[in-house]
Each structure stands twice: as C-alpha cells, then as structure tokens.
Design a protein around this motif. Structure first.
Motif, PDB file in Angstrom:
ATOM      1  N   LEU A   1       0.813  -1.206   0.000  1.00  0.00           N
ATOM      2  CA  LEU A   1       0.000   0.000   0.000  1.00  0.00           C
ATOM      3  C   LEU A   1       0.855   1.269   0.000  1.00  0.00           C
ATOM      4  CD1 LEU A   1      -2.996   0.835   0.116  1.00  0.00           C
ATOM      5  CD2 LEU A   1      -2.774   0.972   2.602  1.00  0.00           C
ATOM      6  N   HIS A   2       2.028   1.192   0.591  1.00  0.00           N
ATOM      7  CA  HIS A   2       2.934   2.348   0.630  1.00  0.00           C
ATOM      8  C   HIS A   2       3.286   2.802  -0.786  1.00  0.00           C
ATOM      9  CE1 HIS A   2       6.643   4.691   1.395  1.00  0.00           C
ATOM     10  NE2 HIS A   2       7.171   3.969   0.424  1.00  0.00           N
ATOM     11  N   TYR A   3       3.554   1.851  -1.670  1.00  0.00           N
ATOM     12  CA  TYR A   3       4.004   2.189  -3.014  1.00  0.00           C
ATOM     13  C   TYR A   3       2.852   2.747  -3.859  1.00  0.00           C
ATOM     14  CZ  TYR A   3       8.131  -0.277  -1.498  1.00  0.00           C
ATOM     15  OH  TYR A   3       9.245  -0.656  -0.785  1.00  0.00           O
ATOM     16  N   THR A   4       1.642   2.205  -3.653  1.00  0.00           N
ATOM     17  CA  THR A   4       0.503   2.763  -4.370  1.00  0.00           C
ATOM     18  C   THR A   4       0.191   4.163  -3.854  1.00  0.00           C
ATOM     19  OG1 THR A   4      -0.386   0.518  -4.585  1.00  0.00           O
ATOM     20  CG2 THR A   4      -1.847   2.327  -5.135  1.00  0.00           C
TER      21      THR A   4
ATOM     22  N   LEU B   1     -17.422  10.625   3.058  1.00  0.00           N
ATOM     23  CA  LEU B   1     -16.756  11.918   3.196  1.00  0.00           C
ATOM     24  C   LEU B   1     -17.757  13.069   3.253  1.00  0.00           C
ATOM     25  CD1 LEU B   1     -13.812  11.372   0.686  1.00  0.00           C
ATOM     26  CD2 LEU B   1     -13.592  11.642   3.172  1.00  0.00           C
ATOM     27  N   GLY B   2     -18.909  12.871   2.617  1.00  0.00           N
ATOM     28  CA  GLY B   2     -19.945  13.888   2.680  1.00  0.00           C
ATOM     29  C   GLY B   2     -19.778  15.040   1.711  1.00  0.00           C
ATOM     30  N   TYR B   3     -18.944  14.894   0.693  1.00  0.00           N
ATOM     31  CA  TYR B   3     -18.825  15.926  -0.333  1.00  0.00           C
ATOM     32  C   TYR B   3     -18.456  15.283  -1.657  1.00  0.00           C
ATOM     33  CZ  TYR B   3     -13.690  16.073  -0.858  1.00  0.00           C
ATOM     34  OH  TYR B   3     -12.385  15.763  -1.153  1.00  0.00           O
ATOM     35  N   SER B   4     -18.716  15.999  -2.737  1.00  0.00           N
ATOM     36  CA  SER B   4     -18.417  15.480  -4.069  1.00  0.00           C
ATOM     37  C   SER B   4     -17.428  16.390  -4.787  1.00  0.00           C
ATOM     38  CB  SER B   4     -19.699  15.362  -4.899  1.00  0.00           C
ATOM     39  OG  SER B   4     -20.524  14.331  -4.413  1.00  0.00           O
ATOM     40  N   PRO B   5     -16.240  15.891  -5.064  1.00  0.00           N
ATOM     41  CA  PRO B   5     -15.306  16.659  -5.897  1.00  0.00           C
ATOM     42  C   PRO B   5     -15.819  16.690  -7.331  1.00  0.00           C
ATOM     43  CG  PRO B   5     -14.459  14.465  -5.502  1.00  0.00           C
ATOM     44  CD  PRO B   5     -15.716  14.570  -4.695  1.00  0.00           C
ATOM     45  N   GLU B   6     -15.184  17.478  -8.163  1.00  0.00           N
ATOM     46  CA  GLU B   6     -15.580  17.524  -9.573  1.00  0.00           C
ATOM     47  C   GLU B   6     -15.250  16.211 -10.266  1.00  0.00           C
ATOM     48  OE1 GLU B   6     -14.122  20.878 -11.733  1.00  0.00           O
ATOM     49  OE2 GLU B   6     -14.701  22.310 -10.176  1.00  0.00           O
ATOM     50  N   LEU B   7     -14.104  15.617  -9.903  1.00  0.00           N
ATOM     51  CA  LEU B   7     -13.668  14.366 -10.519  1.00  0.00           C
ATOM     52  C   LEU B   7     -13.101  13.439  -9.456  1.00  0.00           C
ATOM     53  CD1 LEU B   7     -11.771  15.611 -13.723  1.00  0.00           C
ATOM     54  CD2 LEU B   7     -14.036  14.546 -13.647  1.00  0.00           C
ATOM     55  N   VAL B   8     -13.312  12.140  -9.672  1.00  0.00           N
ATOM     56  CA  VAL B   8     -12.740  11.109  -8.806  1.00  0.00           C
ATOM     57  C   VAL B   8     -11.857  10.220  -9.662  1.00  0.00           C
ATOM     58  CG1 VAL B   8     -13.230   9.085  -7.379  1.00  0.00           C
ATOM     59  CG2 VAL B   8     -14.691  11.103  -7.213  1.00  0.00           C
ATOM     60  N   VAL B   9     -10.643   9.961  -9.200  1.00  0.00           N
ATOM     61  CA  VAL B   9      -9.733   9.032  -9.870  1.00  0.00           C
ATOM     62  C   VAL B   9      -9.629   7.772  -9.017  1.00  0.00           C
ATOM     63  CG1 VAL B   9      -7.363   8.595 -10.649  1.00  0.00           C
ATOM     64  CG2 VAL B   9      -8.403  10.858 -10.987  1.00  0.00           C
ATOM     65  N   ASN B  10      -9.844   6.624  -9.629  1.00  0.00           N
ATOM     66  CA  ASN B  10      -9.708   5.338  -8.957  1.00  0.00           C
ATOM     67  C   ASN B  10      -8.344   4.756  -9.319  1.00  0.00           C
ATOM     68  OD1 ASN B  10      -9.724   2.601  -8.252  1.00  0.00           O
ATOM     69  ND2 ASN B  10     -11.771   2.195  -9.057  1.00  0.00           N
ATOM     70  N   LEU B  11      -7.428   4.809  -8.348  1.00  0.00           N
ATOM     71  CA  LEU B  11      -6.091   4.215  -8.518  1.00  0.00           C
ATOM     72  C   LEU B  11      -6.078   2.939  -7.696  1.00  0.00           C
ATOM     73  CD1 LEU B  11      -3.114   4.266  -9.399  1.00  0.00           C
ATOM     74  CD2 LEU B  11      -2.641   5.724  -7.427  1.00  0.00           C
ATOM     75  N   GLN B  12      -6.138   1.813  -8.348  1.00  0.00           N
ATOM     76  CA  GLN B  12      -6.313   0.555  -7.636  1.00  0.00           C
ATOM     77  C   GLN B  12      -5.130   0.262  -6.713  1.00  0.00           C
ATOM     78  OE1 GLN B  12      -8.244  -2.737  -9.749  1.00  0.00           O
ATOM     79  NE2 GLN B  12      -8.370  -1.418 -11.543  1.00  0.00           N
ATOM     80  N   GLY B  13      -5.472  -0.273  -5.538  1.00  0.00           N
ATOM     81  CA  GLY B  13      -4.460  -0.522  -4.514  1.00  0.00           C
ATOM     82  C   GLY B  13      -3.397  -1.522  -4.901  1.00  0.00           C
ATOM     83  N   ASP B  14      -3.675  -2.340  -5.912  1.00  0.00           N
ATOM     84  CA  ASP B  14      -2.690  -3.344  -6.334  1.00  0.00           C
ATOM     85  C   ASP B  14      -1.905  -2.900  -7.562  1.00  0.00           C
ATOM     86  OD1 ASP B  14      -4.643  -3.536  -8.269  1.00  0.00           O
ATOM     87  OD2 ASP B  14      -5.184  -5.617  -7.855  1.00  0.00           O
ATOM     88  N   ALA B  15      -1.920  -1.576  -7.842  1.00  0.00           N
ATOM     89  CA  ALA B  15      -1.228  -1.060  -9.036  1.00  0.00           C
ATOM     90  C   ALA B  15      -0.180  -0.020  -8.655  1.00  0.00           C
ATOM     91  CB  ALA B  15      -2.242  -0.476 -10.014  1.00  0.00           C
TER      92      ALA B  15
ATOM     93  N   LEU C   1      -6.046  -0.868 -18.795  1.00  0.00           N
ATOM     94  CA  LEU C   1      -5.421  -0.723 -17.482  1.00  0.00           C
ATOM     95  C   LEU C   1      -6.490  -0.310 -16.476  1.00  0.00           C
ATOM     96  CD1 LEU C   1      -2.285   1.260 -18.672  1.00  0.00           C
ATOM     97  CD2 LEU C   1      -2.474  -1.202 -18.325  1.00  0.00           C
ATOM     98  N   GLY C   2      -6.440  -0.857 -15.277  1.00  0.00           N
ATOM     99  CA  GLY C   2      -7.462  -0.604 -14.268  1.00  0.00           C
ATOM    100  C   GLY C   2      -7.324   0.738 -13.595  1.00  0.00           C
TER     101      GLY C   2
ATOM    102  N   MET D   1       4.065  -2.405 -16.070  1.00  0.00           N
ATOM    103  CA  MET D   1       3.059  -2.056 -15.072  1.00  0.00           C
ATOM    104  C   MET D   1       2.410  -3.325 -14.510  1.00  0.00           C
ATOM    105  SD  MET D   1       1.313   1.350 -16.718  1.00  0.00           S
ATOM    106  CE  MET D   1      -0.002   1.306 -15.508  1.00  0.00           C
ATOM    107  N   ILE D   2       3.194  -4.072 -13.771  1.00  0.00           N
ATOM    108  CA  ILE D   2       2.707  -5.333 -13.201  1.00  0.00           C
ATOM    109  C   ILE D   2       1.843  -5.037 -11.982  1.00  0.00           C
ATOM    110  CG2 ILE D   2       3.409  -7.528 -12.164  1.00  0.00           C
ATOM    111  CD1 ILE D   2       6.086  -7.150 -13.729  1.00  0.00           C
ATOM    112  N   GLU D   3       0.677  -5.675 -11.912  1.00  0.00           N
ATOM    113  CA  GLU D   3      -0.203  -5.519 -10.757  1.00  0.00           C
ATOM    114  C   GLU D   3       0.065  -6.633  -9.753  1.00  0.00           C
ATOM    115  OE1 GLU D   3      -4.205  -5.381 -12.166  1.00  0.00           O
ATOM    116  OE2 GLU D   3      -4.008  -3.356 -12.981  1.00  0.00           O
ATOM    117  N   LEU D   4      -0.241  -6.351  -8.499  1.00  0.00           N
ATOM    118  CA  LEU D   4      -0.032  -7.327  -7.428  1.00  0.00           C
ATOM    119  C   LEU D   4      -1.282  -8.191  -7.303  1.00  0.00           C
ATOM    120  CD1 LEU D   4       1.902  -8.299  -5.209  1.00  0.00           C
ATOM    121  CD2 LEU D   4       0.840  -6.633  -3.679  1.00  0.00           C
ATOM    122  N   ASN D   5      -1.366  -9.234  -8.109  1.00  0.00           N
ATOM    123  CA  ASN D   5      -2.528 -10.116  -8.102  1.00  0.00           C
ATOM    124  C   ASN D   5      -2.259 -11.447  -7.408  1.00  0.00           C
ATOM    125  OD1 ASN D   5      -4.269  -8.383  -9.603  1.00  0.00           O
ATOM    126  ND2 ASN D   5      -3.138  -8.923 -11.455  1.00  0.00           N
ATOM    127  N   ASN D   6      -1.005 -11.894  -7.438  1.00  0.00           N
ATOM    128  CA  ASN D   6      -0.620 -13.185  -6.880  1.00  0.00           C
ATOM    129  C   ASN D   6       0.694 -13.031  -6.115  1.00  0.00           C
ATOM    130  OD1 ASN D   6      -2.630 -15.035  -8.388  1.00  0.00           O
ATOM    131  ND2 ASN D   6      -1.671 -13.869 -10.044  1.00  0.00           N
TER     132      ASN D   6
END
Length: 272
Positions: A36-39, A97-111, A196-197, A247-252
């Motif tokens: 998680l530190h690296y992500t 969080l109770g608020y909505s930013p203009e945009l949300v980026v989903n950066l997967q924890g295993d990437a 890419l996820g 860009m290897i993901e941590l799947n296994n």
C-alpha cells in the motif's frame, strides 16, 4: 475538500492473494514496506502533477489496513464490506466523506507502478470531453504482450483485459478475451489495446453506477467497467504510451519479485 480526489480502494479479502495491500515489497533502497505504501506514493505523485486542488485518500473496509495507513500518515476513509468492486468503494467513499469533488480518480491498490503522467492524461481527457461519464486508460499491446495474451488464451488461462473503441475514442466493449478478433488470412486494421485498471469518474456517474446494480455481462466477464456500458453511460478511453517499466499488478504472491524488480528498474531510470 478537493476538486480532484484520487481514491485508492484497498481491501483485505482476495481470493488469489489475501491481505495483499499489507504484503511487503522491497523497494530500490532495500527496505521492505507494505504494498500500500508504493501505491500511496504513486497517488501522491499524481496529485503533485494534477495541482494544489487535488488530494489522495485510501478507501478500505478493514481496520488493519486503516491502522497501517494511518501509522504511515496516509489519509483514510472507511467504507462498507459489501462493496463489490473498486468503483462501488469509490462511491461509498464519497458518501462517507460527505462531499463530491468535480472528478474522482480510482487508482487501484494493487497497481503501485502506475505512472503519474497516465493519471494526468486520463484527467485531461475527461475534463476536455464533457460527454464522457467515465474515462479509463489503455496502451497498445506490444508484440511481446500480445504473444503473452495469446499464450494465456491458448492455455485456457485468463490474461489481461482488452478494449475496443470507436473512432471518437469511446469504449465499445471490454473483454478478458483478445478483441478485436482477426479473421484468419487478414491483416489487422487496429492495434489490440490492453486495458489498465485506472479510472476517472464524474460523481453523478458513480451514483448512476450504484443505482443501476450489477449487470449480467459485468458478472460474466468479471469486469466492473462493463456496468457503465450496460447502463448506457459513455466511457472514454485514453490511449497512453506505455511507460519504460512493466506495469505489473499485485494479483498473486508470485508477482512480488516481479514488482520489486520493476521498482528497482524504475528507480535506476529516474536517477539517470
């Protein structure tokens, strides 16, 4: 509150690799830290590139992940265990969080190897194209990557995800099969695009996603982004240049030494 919020969904449960956000990865400096530190570092790098109105937060349902994150000065929001995927967890994070930013980026924890420049390209695409409810990233599959996908398919293994787009850059379909199919004896007209996820959403699209509920094709392919297409929501695809590292993901568990090697390789490139 931030105009752009990078959310890193991280859950403890995983069929292939339980507790992978807490799995230790040895960095280029030889020190082992939770994955998680690296992500998180990848998220911070993206925030620096996006500007002062961007922020980053971990979204999790597990107290152990939250404790490790807080001990390492990472912002955390708790979300329900019932979230079926990272997109639902991003929606739940906004609710908590109770608020909505203009945009949300989903950066997967295993990437953890996601380059900040790719996040910036994705944000630039959705900001410039208001018709897109969501945008995601892809790279042209190199001959080596395509050969790997074909070998996986021939062996009956599930490989990477591919995507086909319209000429206007709108996603037509995502699949764990290699698409588009090439008829025998014909010359390919389009490159195979490796998906890419990495996602950027408008908050209203996240709400529509959760209200729509899981789509049959989403469950069949095991691809969360297909729910957007099933709901008729337009999805943009940013076709990016592949980085100099893999860009290897941590799947296994077997991915750990591969990611460690790429972390060292990237550090060596950045030091030149």
């Amino acid at each position: 509150m931030h105009r752009i919020l990078v959310i890193i969904p991280a859950r403890l449960a995983s069929t292939r690799f339980p507790a992978k956000p807490l799995a230790e990865l040895r960095g280029a400096d030889g020190i082992a830290r939770p994955a998680l530190h690296y992500t998180w570092q990848a998220g911070l790098a993206a925030v620096r590139l996006l500007g002062p109105d961007a922020g980053c937060i971990i979204a999790t349902d597990d107290d152990r992940i939250a404790a490790v994150a807080r001990a390492n000065e990472m912002a955390v929001v708790m979300t329900p265990e019932a979230c079926a995927n990272g997109t639902e967890r991003c929606a739940a994070a906004l609710s908590a969080l109770g608020y909505s930013p203009e945009l949300v980026v989903n950066l997967q924890g295993d990437a953890p190897l996601t380059p900040a420049s790719m996040v910036a390209e994705l944000v630039a695409l959705i900001e410039s194209e208001p018709q897109f409810a969501m945008a995601t990233a892809a790279v042209p599959a190199s001959p080596a990557v395509l050969a790997h996908l074909q070998a996986d398919a021939a062996a009956g293994r599930v490989g990477g995800t591919t995507v086909v787009c319209s000429s206007a850059g709108r996603a037509l379909y995502f699949s764990k099969s290699i698409i588009p199919h090439v008829l025998p004896g014909t010359t390919p007209r389009e490159s195979v695009l490796l998906h890419l996820g990495l996602y950027a959403y408008r908050p209203e699209a996240l709400l529509s996603y959760t209200v729509h509920g899981a789509a049959p094709i989403e469950l069949q392919e095991g691809l969360e982004q297909l729910r957007f297409l099933d709901a008729g929501l337009p999805v943009g695809v940013a076709v990016c240049e592949a980085p100099a590292w893999e860009m290897i993901e941590l799947n296994n568990p077997t991915d750990v030494p591969l990611i460690e090697a790429e972390l060292a390789r990237r550090a060596a490139m950045e030091s030149v």
